[in-house]
Structures are given as C-alpha cells and as structure tokens.
Enzyme design. Structure first.
Site, short mmCIF file in Angstrom:
data_model
loop_
_atom_site.label_atom_id
_atom_site.label_comp_id
_atom_site.label_asym_id
_atom_site.label_seq_id
_atom_site.Cartn_x
_atom_site.Cartn_y
_atom_site.Cartn_z
N HIS A 1 48.49 98.59 -36.90
CA HIS A 1 49.49 97.52 -37.13
C HIS A 1 50.67 97.65 -36.17
CE1 HIS A 1 47.15 96.65 -40.74
NE2 HIS A 1 47.13 97.96 -40.91
N GLU B 1 53.21 100.03 -44.23
CA GLU B 1 52.16 100.89 -43.66
C GLU B 1 52.38 101.15 -42.17
OE1 GLU B 1 48.23 99.16 -43.64
OE2 GLU B 1 47.53 100.77 -42.34
N HIS C 1 45.68 104.78 -40.32
CA HIS C 1 46.03 103.71 -41.23
C HIS C 1 46.37 104.28 -42.60
CE1 HIS C 1 44.91 99.89 -39.15
NE2 HIS C 1 44.30 100.76 -38.34
N GLU D 1 42.19 106.61 -43.05
CA GLU D 1 43.08 105.99 -44.04
C GLU D 1 43.72 107.18 -44.76
OE1 GLU D 1 43.76 102.88 -44.54
OE2 GLU D 1 42.05 101.67 -43.83
ZN ZN Z 1 45.92 99.36 -42.02
#
Ligand code: ZN
Length: 627
Positions: free
Chosen positions: A409, A424, A477, A547
């Site tokens: 992102h 995030e 992430h 993640e």
């Molecule tokens: Zn993400």
C-alpha cells in the site's frame, strides 16, 4: 482548451503550422538552428523511463527497439505503433500524411498524427490511441496504466458473457455457501475497469439470486453471482479476448478438486473449518503401493518414486525440519518400503514410513535443510515422483544477495484500517524499514519499492524486482477480517512453486508464536485467487507475501503498532531468509521457537494445501493490496 467549430475552422491551420514549426527541430532528434539551450528545454514531468502497464505487465510490441518516451516538446508519452499489438490492435502507417491508423479488436478505428523519435522512428501518442479505441489510461508516477472497460455482462442459457473494449483475461472462483451467505461465483477480469456498468446487474437465470459488478482494485473488475444452489462456471479461454465466455459446469462451486479420503489429525496452525478432511469418496478402492524408492539424481536433488497401479493422492507439509507426505486412500504392499531403509542423500537425514490406518500411509522425510519439493503424478505409469531439491538461490551465504522489500500500500491506498485507528500502510512501512536495516547490517543488498508514504502501483512493484535482478522479493502486509477474533500471521507463496514455499516455511518457523502473535501457517496464494497474488505472480524470483497479523484484532494490532514488535517481526523474516539460504540444522530440534512436542504419529501437516477453489471471500476482499 476546446474551441467551437466556427473558430476552429479558421484557426486550426495556423495553429498547426506553429505547432509543427515548434515541434519538428526537437522531435526529429537533431540539433536544429535556434533550438533553445538545454537549460530552457521543457523539464520532464517525471525522471526516468516511462513504463506502460496493462493487466499488471509491461505493454510492449514485438519490436522493442524503441522504448516509450516523452516527447521533449510537450511531454506527451509516445511509443512505437506496434506497442499495442498485444491488445489486438493493428495499424497502418501513412508516411505521406504522417498519420497512423489503428484498428481495435472490435473494429473501432482511430487515426493519429505521428511524431518521430530520435533516429527518425515513427512514434504515436499513447493515451490518444488508447482512449480513441475505448480504453482508459491513468498515470501513476512514471507508469501509465492502460485498462479495458467492461461494456456488458449477460447471461445466455446459463452461459455468462462479459464484453470489454480491449482483450482481457479472467479468473473464476467459487465460494461455498456458509451460514447466511449464499454460494457465489466470483469472476475477476484483469486489467479492466467496471466502467458504467450498473452495480446491481439484472441477470436472470434459474439459479441466479443476485448479480453485481464492482471495481475490486485498480486493475481488476469483479462480477459476483450469488446462487440459489451450488453451481459452477468454467474459466474462459485463457487467451485475451474482448468477449469472455464462461460455460456452466455441473460440479458445484468449490468442489473442483478431488476430495480428501483419509482422516488426518487437525492441523495446529490452520484451524479453519474448511480445511477439515472431507469424507472418503466411496467409488475408489485404496491404491496399493508396490514399491517406494529413493533416487540420487544429484547431491542437490533426490527423487522419491512411489510405484502403484494408479498414482496416489498426496497431502504434503513442511513442519519442524521435516517433510510429511500423506498418501491418501493408499495401502502399502508387502515389503514395499524395504528399499528405503538404506537410502542416503545429502538433503535427507532419514526417511520413514508410518501406517496410521488401513487406507493411509505417511512418509516422513527428516531434512538436513529446507528443500523445494514438487509432487508429480505420472499418468501413464501410475508412479508418483516427489522431487526434493536445494531451493533456488539457496546455498552459500545470505550476505551479498539482493532482496527487494515491498511495503504494501501507500498514500491514498492505505490498506486495512486498524481498529485502534492506525493504517496498515504505516505498519507495513515500519516493518519494511526495520527489515531493510537488519538485512543491510547483515551485508545484504536491499531495494525498497517505497521508503515513504507514496503510492506505487502493483505492477511497478514486481517490475522493479524483475528489472533489478533481485534474488528475493518479500512483500509486507497486515491482514483484516470481518471477524475481530481472527488473529495471526500468514505467509503466502505463489501457487505450488517449491522454492517460494520453502522460503514461506522458514519464515513461518521464525514468526510462529513470536511475541504473542501466533502464525496461521503458510498458504498457497491460490487459496485467494486461482491465479494467485499479482505481486507474487509477476515476480520472477523467489517471493513471499507476509501478512504480519490482523489490523482488525485488538491483540495483534496493539502489538503491530509497537516498535519492538515491528523489529522482532523484521528479525524473524531476516532469520527465516537466512535459514533458507544458509540452512539451519536446528529447525528440527525446535530450538528456533520451542513448542510442546507431540508423539511422532501425531505430527500433523503444518499447512494442508487448500483446495484451489475454496476461496474465502473474506480473505480475498481483505487482501486487495496483494492482488
Ligand atoms: Zn495489505
């Protein structure tokens, strides 16, 4: 500026002469008399070579001698006319009129004035051509994203048809009905915008409850069919087309993979109910294995050959420095495993066969280091090959390798919102920077896809890694879910690529149980999309997406915000990378992260391969950045 017709007819020729006079000396690429000194030349809009991307990949014609460039006269992006041929766009050049006429895949025609690149090569303004043929263009920094636009979605006799202005491809995923949610079919069209299609589609069919369209992410248009009863659609022809046709399949959505036919103890790292073993298929008697052998292909590669009348189905997992292979619905013939007892290979410490039930056999391979493995059934002979090899880029030292770290992102694309009000994108960046510092102090060369709060399109992230010749690509992430009790890290690898799975595994061993954030294990990105995640799919080197925990879980997000946790996660990823490259004999002695010991027969597979179509829509929605 827009002139009305009357004025335009008078002024146009004059404007044209001025424009040509101003343009030619520069555009022809030779120093002309009276050309402005370099310091007065128009400044480029953005430094570097511009890139044209379509569906996440650079767009280029068969003749790549002329790279896209900005015309110095007006900064307009220009490219060779054949740049658009992968989109089914043909062209003819009229040297006399100095024009190029393009014909789109559906017959639309556009004629543009050409320009000349240095060397006199013909070039055309990119955006003008694409928009005239019904496509859309969007600049992101120095990358021009070209997208098709969906023009219609129809249902004809159970056949779904999706039309687009430029050739597109699509994937289909089925989602099983759960509780209150109906069964669904999700169609993702890559490189497309949903355009002016209505959000609620009026598709009528005997099994259609509702249908809707939406923009899943910038590069993917999505069509969702809610079903009354389970049903399926076959994926369309994989070749790009402006008309995608999806035929109905008899198999219910989510059941395209064969059932699992043996009871396996539930996996400790993946407690999702949909990974529970399925009931045995009554039609097939157990396969009988007549021989199990180990072939020494080279010191870096070994092959386990399982001979049977038909190749058994296998469920495999890496866990605690060993590879566990469950042969499903299989029995061992007398002395079938006798050849294994003396087998030796540098990658293997030991290999054993356990027989947990009358219709199952388990191969336990103790490894000297993590391996890449592939399972390939031989349709003709009924043999099953399990190839173990030194993973790609492994061996030697981690120092000196080139690692691309991708903080997910950025800027307006903020990722998941943490329930304590943090985004995030900021967590990802903090971990990425900590990982960079740690790796650099270990002598590793590091490139970041972003080092601050800027937006980098997905295509550019893997493109950077590919262009730089990196050894590894690690995308950072944090997850989110509608259910706030869901917690833990997950490491995704692409499809069934053995080396990527091996790296996901070594990182998992280091991350698991770290500082109270448990790990849900390693998963193929096929669980999210049949084509996997874009950043992993498009990266040509060993790549994983981590993640790090759930932004929507109070425990996880509280820790993810802490600098100390961010540092520990970065250290765990760096240590996992080192284990992958240099090996780590401690992986099987549990010195990495102490955990309670289970009796051997009970050692469960760490991460059962999820069925390709068992797409959790939750996960798919929440991982928009990865895709
Ligand atoms: Zn993400």
């Amino acid at each position: 500026m827009r002139l009305n017709r009357h004025h335009a007819s008078v002024i146009d020729p004059l404007l044209f002469l001025i424009a040509v006079g101003a343009l030619l000396p520069v555009a022809l690429g030779r120093p002309a008399q009276g050309a402005p000194p370099a310091s007065l030349a128009p400044a480029p809009v953005a430094p570097g070579i511009p890139v044209i991307v379509y569906a996440g990949r650079p767009l280029a014609g068969p003749d790549s001698a002329l790279a896209p460039f900005r015309d110095p006269a007006d900064n307009i992006l220009c490219a060779a006319p054949d740049t658009f041929t992968p989109l089914g766009i043909s062209f003819t050049t009229n040297q006399k009129a100095e024009t190029v006429s393009f014909t789109g895949p559906d017959g639309a025609v556009a004629t543009v004035r050409f320009r000349r690149a240095s060397g006199g090569r013909v070039a055309v303004p990119v955006i003008e051509v694409i928009e005239a043929l019904g496509g859309k263009c969007q600049w992101q920094t120095n990358t021009l994203h070209v997208r098709a636009v969906l023009t219609s979605v129809t249902l004809l006799g159970g056949q779904l048809r999706v039309k687009a202005t430029l050739p597109v491809t699509a994937t289909v995923a089925g989602v099983r009905a759960t509780g209150k949610e109906p069964a669904k079919i999700i169609v993702d069209v890559a490189g497309a915008e949903v355009g002016s299609l209505p959000r609620q589609l009026s598709l009528s069919g005997p099994n259609i409850k509702a249908a809707r369209s939406g923009q899943f992410n910038e590069d993917t248009a999505r069509v969702v069919l809610e079903l009354k009863e389970p049903g399926g659609l076959a994926p369309p022809d994989p070749r790009p087309s402006t008309l995608l046709v999806f035929n109905p399949t008899s198999a219910p959505a989510g059941s395209q993979r064969p059932s699992i036919t043996v009871k396996i103890p539930p996996a400790p790292v993946s407690r999702r109910p949909r990974n529970k073993p399925k009931p045995p298929r009554p039609s097939q008697a157990p396969a009988v294995v007549s021989a199990l052998t180990l072939r020494h292909v080279s010191d870096k590669k070994a092959r386990i050959v399982i001979r049977a009348a038909r190749a058994p189905q296998v469920r495999s997992a890496l866990s605690r420095g060993r590879l566990t292979l469950d042969l499903l619905n299989t029995t061992l013939g007398a002395n079938a495993a006798s050849a294994l007892s003396g087998a030796r290979h540098p990658l293997l410490r030991a290999i054993r066969v356990l027989v947990p039930s009358a219709s199952a056999a388990r191969l336990v391979v103790d490894l000297t280091r993590v391996v890449a493995y592939t399972v390939s059934p031989q349709a003709k002979s009924g043999e099953l090959f399990i190839d173990l090899s030194l993973p790609s880029g492994a061996g030697g030292r981690l120092a000196g390798k080139l690692v691309v770290i991708d903080a997910g992102h950025g800027a307006h694309d903020a990722g998941a919102r943490g329930i304590i009000g943090i985004w995030e994108k900021n967590v990802n960046l903090a971990i990425a920077l900590a990982l960079r510092d740690r790796l650099q102090s270990d002598g590793v060369n590091v490139l970041l896809t972003r080092s601050d709060d800027t937006f980098v399109p997905l295509g550019e992230r893997s493109y950077l890694a590919n262009r730089s010749g990196a050894d590894f690509f690690i995308s950072i992430h944090a997850d989110s879910a509608g259910n706030r009790s869901v917690s833990g890290s997950t490491i995704y690898y692409h499809k069934q690529i053995g080396s990527c799975r091996a790296l996901a595994y070594t990182i998992y061993e280091r991350l698991n149980g770290l500082n109270g954030i448990p790990s849900k294990g390693i998963r193929s990105d096929r669980v999210l999309y049949t084509n996997g995640l874009a950043v992993l799919r498009n990266s040509q080197m060993v790549s994983v997406l981590v993640e790090c925990g759930y932004m929507t879980n109070l425990g996880d997000v509280t820790k993810l915000r802490q600098t100390a946790t961010q540092q520990r996660i970065a250290d765990a990823i760096a240590d996992g990378l080192r284990d992958y490259v240099e090996g780590n004999p401690d992986l099987d002695t549990k010195n990495v992260n102490p955990r309670p010991t289970l009796p051997e027969e009970m050692v469960p597979p760490a991460a059962p391969e999820p069925p390709a179509f068992d797409t959790g829509e939750d996960a798919a929605q929440n991982l928009s950045a990865g895709e």
